[in-house]
Design a protein around this motif. Structure first.
Motif, short mmCIF file in Angstrom:
data_model
loop_
_atom_site.label_atom_id
_atom_site.label_comp_id
_atom_site.label_asym_id
_atom_site.label_seq_id
_atom_site.Cartn_x
_atom_site.Cartn_y
_atom_site.Cartn_z
N GLY A 55 3.86 -10.15 17.28
CA GLY A 55 2.72 -10.20 16.37
C GLY A 55 2.13 -8.82 16.27
O GLY A 55 1.37 -8.42 17.14
N TRP A 56 2.50 -8.09 15.25
CA TRP A 56 2.08 -6.70 15.12
C TRP A 56 0.90 -6.57 14.17
O TRP A 56 0.93 -7.05 13.04
CB TRP A 56 3.22 -5.84 14.58
N THR A 57 -0.15 -5.90 14.64
CA THR A 57 -1.26 -5.49 13.79
C THR A 57 -1.32 -3.97 13.91
O THR A 57 -1.42 -3.44 15.01
CB THR A 57 -2.58 -6.11 14.26
N GLU A 91 -6.00 -2.88 10.57
CA GLU A 91 -5.72 -4.31 10.75
C GLU A 91 -4.70 -4.87 9.75
O GLU A 91 -4.87 -5.96 9.22
CB GLU A 91 -7.01 -5.12 10.66
N GLU A 93 -1.35 -6.65 9.15
CA GLU A 93 -0.45 -7.50 9.93
C GLU A 93 0.96 -7.43 9.35
O GLU A 93 1.14 -7.51 8.13
CB GLU A 93 -0.94 -8.95 9.93
N ASP A 95 4.28 -9.40 9.11
CA ASP A 95 4.78 -10.76 9.27
C ASP A 95 6.30 -10.73 9.25
O ASP A 95 6.93 -10.87 8.21
CB ASP A 95 4.23 -11.64 8.14
#
Length: 128
Positions: A55-57, A91, A93, A95
């Motif tokens: 889960g990369w932000t 921020e 994201e 996906d």
């Protein structure tokens, strides 16, 4: 004889080393293929249906750039040039799941003693 700080440092280092080795003791990174219902590793004959994704932000940094094109507006057509200044967007994201399709080749790392598998990224041939 070692002082207390040296002993404490050694104890913390040993503990962290054991924890790190335990977490990544599943094996080496390997290749796999996304299927319609899961993940198939090249070295394992069964499909894995419950795999993990990062889960990369991230902060997205766009350099200055220029867009050129044509405009169609009431009263006539014309050429247009738009200059965009550098921008940072916090921020953002990523996906990964939305970008994976059956048949995609992926890089996978086994973790937790080989009980879990994390798909790190999609991989492609340089000739594609």
């Amino acid at each position: 004889m070692a002082d207390g700080y040296t002993q404490l440092h050694s104890a913390i280092q040993e503990s962290m080393s054991r924890q790190f080795k335990g977490t990544f003791s599943g094996g080496n990174p390997e290749l796999g293929t996304i299927t319609a219902t899961g993940l198939k590793l090249d070295t394992f004959k069964h499909e894995i249906q419950d795999y993990l994704l990062p889960g990369w932000t991230v902060k997205l940094q766009l350099p200055a750039f220029t867009l050129q094109g044509s405009l169609s507006i009431p009263g006539g057509d014309g050429a247009a040039t738009f200059s965009v200044q550098p921008i940072e967007i916090d921020e953002v994201e990523i996906d990964l799941a939305a970008g994976l399709e059956p048949g995609d080749r992926v890089l996978v790392i086994p973790v937790n003693g080989g009980n879990d598998f994390v798909v790190l990224c999609r991989v492609v041939n340089t000739g594609e």
